[in-house]
Scaffold this motif. Structure first.
Motif: not given
Length: 634
Positions: A88-113
């Motif tokens: 639940s804590l990870i689900a409310i993170d802004e970067q996680v929300q942004a990555m799920l909204g734009a899964p094709q953004d590889l830079t954002l996926r690397a930052e979330v990883a």
């Protein structure tokens, strides 16, 4: 007390003494009879000793295993609950929300990883990753650890079923994994899921080590499919608890949660665990272990699993064997004792010779008993006199309590009667003026009003008279209508209820007709007045003042409850409520006898007065009475 005279004892001795001697001599001269008796007693003692020792030992073993089972369950729940917050804590993170909204953004996926890697290290989880709605991984705390196809299918199946967690076996080393799943939704649409993977291998290793280092019970964790997902015995892991066929095993393999598992049946009857707290069940043979163990089960509803302990009863059976030998020894001892007593049959002559001395002692004892009987009669008469005095004092105390209540209500009652008197005086003078003016209709209206006022005064004075009169002797009860008694109490306390703005709610269940109870109506009204008065005193500082009176038929009795909206009492005060002279009111406002008197009255009616806190925080006083014979629902 009456005793047989001495002459009668002599006649009995002469008539039956010779016959008794002959029969005893005939039986006691047969040694084979006592040999058989000794053997039978030894056998009976052995059986009883074995049964009792086994039952007691199994009960103690079950109690010890039950305590440890609770400890195991608490350990497992606490171990897994430590990470419940993480998805639940990870689900409310802004970067996680942004990555799920734009899964094709590889830079954002690397930052979330990278963020997941930091969170995973701090939380102590095994693996944390994020998938899209189709179960494809978007970011992981371990970039070098790709997910296998069966694992992806497990996560996707859990997402489709709405499960928040599940257990699964690791395909590489066979250890148990626990997955926490948190779906991420936006506008009722699932964007993906947060998955936290935990390893239960350290906890399971602790259980295995404990089982190896001590003779403790064996522990099994069973999932919803009856598969052993954790065990302190490695040979039993990923086996089916009960019996199974090939089709069931294949169906479990298709689930993908037990890769590489044999899924062999353990043939432990599950019905035995459900029907009793502890049961002896057969288990697969292990070196140095009994083939039957004492099984106990505890469900862990939050995790969807069951914990089963299997305790070795070998020590119990060993103790039962020792107890059997001990019981046989006791039985044999009893038989030998009987044989020894039989050898002393010649001593019977001495017994008969001592009969004369015994009869003399009997006569002396009879004389002593007569003296003691006379003393007891005198003491009994004194006790009856004291009981009569106590009953009289209790009746006077009840009457004094009623007069005390009347004294407390005197100001309000005087006000209630003074208002009708003032109205009567005004109406009478007005009637004289109307007669002089020949306004006969107005005179009739005034007379009607005077009659109504007089009737109100009659109701008040009649209620006072009935309440103040001395009740009949205790135990004289009759059919008393509960609602009528309640109405009389309302009349007595009407002024105070109105002055203090107390809301009185009546919930009398009379769906089957008028509610009648076996009680003296006058004394029943005294109980209700005491309870109402105490309730109003307790609610003086409350913004909301409400008294609820409820009565209903339940289990062949009439249950009456008086509930207030006051501040209530703590447990220490409740424990002393029915002690004489105990009161929570300020000095000079109560003697602490009202509840004592009320409890005594209810007890004389065959009921019990009880007190406890209500759900709203106030106090609830309740008592039960026997329904009257006239009540058709008795």
């Amino acid at each position: 007390m009456q005793w047989f005279p001495s002459t009668h004892s002599e006649q009995v001795s002469q008539a039956y003494g010779g016959s008794l001697k002959r029969r005893l001599a005939w039986r006691l001269t047969r040694p084979s009879l006592y040999a058989y008796l000794t053997l039978a007693l030894a056998l009976l003692g052995g059986v009883l000793g074995q049964r009792l020792s086994e039952a007691s030992g199994l009960a103690q073993l079950a109690a010890l295993a039950s305590e440890r089972l609770e400890l195991y369950a608490a350990t497992l729940e606490s171990e897994l609950a430590r990470h419940n917050y993480l998805p639940s804590l990870i689900a409310i993170d802004e970067q996680v929300q942004a990555m799920l909204g734009a899964p094709q953004d590889l830079t954002l996926r690397a930052e979330v990883a990278r963020k997941l890697s930091r969170i995973n290290v701090r939380a102590g989880a095994m693996l944390t990753f994020i998938t899209d709605a189709r179960g494809q991984m978007l970011a992981s705390s371990h970039l070098s650890t790709p997910r296998s196809a069966p694992e992806a299918a497990q996560v996707q199946r859990a997402l489709d079923s709405g499960a928040e967690h599940f257990f699964a076996a690791d395909a590489v080393d066979g250890s148990t994994r626990f997955f926490l799943i948190q779906p991420v939704r936006r506008a009722s649409q699932v964007l993906g899921a947060i998955v936290v993977q935990l390893s239960l291998a350290p906890l399971e290793a602790t259980w295995v080590d404990l089982g190896l280092r001590s003779q403790s019970e064996k522990l099994l964790v069973i999932d919803a499919n009856d598969v052993v997902i954790m065990s302190s015995v490695p040979e039993w892991k990923y086996r089916i608890l009960g019996s199974s066929d090939q089709a069931q095993a294949e169906a479990l393999r298709r689930l993908g949660r037990y890769p590489g598992a044999s899924l062999q049946p353990m043939n432990i009857p599950h019905d035995s665990l459900q029907q009793s707290d502890a049961a002896l069940v057969p288990v697969p043979a292990l070196p140095g272990q009994a083939t039957q163990l004492l099984a106990q089960e505890r469900p862990v509803a939050q995790l969807g699993v069951r914990l089963v302990t299997l305790s070795d009863p070998s020590e119990v059976w060993r103790g039962a064997r020792y107890a059997a030998w001990g019981g046989a020894a006791v039985g044999a001892s009893i038989g030998l004792l009987a044989l020894y007593l039989a050898s002393r049959r010649r001593a019977l002559r001495q017994v008969f010779q001592a009969q004369a001395a015994l009869q003399k002692a009997h006569a002396q004892l009879e004389h002593l008993v007569d003296e003691r009987t006379a003393e007891l009669r005198s003491t009994n008469q004194e006790l009856k006199h004291q009981i009569a005095q106590r009953l009289q004092a209790e009746d006077e105390l009840v009457q004094a309590g009623k007069l005390a209540v009347l004294g407390q209500m005197s100001a309000g009652i005087s006000h209630e009667i003074n208002q009708p008197l003032t109205a009567l005086r005004a109406l009478s003078r007005n009637t004289l003026l109307l007669l002089e003016k020949q306004r006969l209709q107005s005179v009739a209206d005034n007379l009607k009003a005077i009659d109504d006022v007089t009737e109100r005064m009659s109701v008040i004075t009649r209620a006072l008279k009935n309440f103040a009169r001395k009740a009949e002797a205790a135990g004289q009860v009759q059919a008393a209508p509960l609602r009528e008694s309640l109405q009389n109490v309302r009349v007595l306390l009407e002024h105070r209820l109105r002055a203090e703005q107390v809301e009185l709610i009546e919930e009398i269940d009379e769906r089957g007709g008028e509610l009648l109870v076996n009680a003296d109506a006058n004394r029943l009204e005294q109980v209700l007045v005491n309870l109402f008065t105490n309730a109003m005193d307790a609610m003086q500082d409350q913004l909301q003042r409400r008294i609820t009176v409820a009565a209903e038929r339940r289990d062949g009795r009439v249950q009456v409850r008086v509930i207030d909206s006051g501040p209530g009492m703590d447990e220490r005060q409740q424990a002393r409520l029915f002690e004489p002279f105990f009161t929570t009111k300020p000095a000079g406002q109560g003697l602490g006898l009202g509840l004592v008197i009320s409890s005594k009255i209810v007890h004389e009616f065959g009921g019990t007065l009880r007190a406890h806190r209500s759900l709203d925080g106030g106090m609830c006083f309740e008592f039960d009475l026997e329904p009257a014979a006239k009540d058709p629902h008795v």
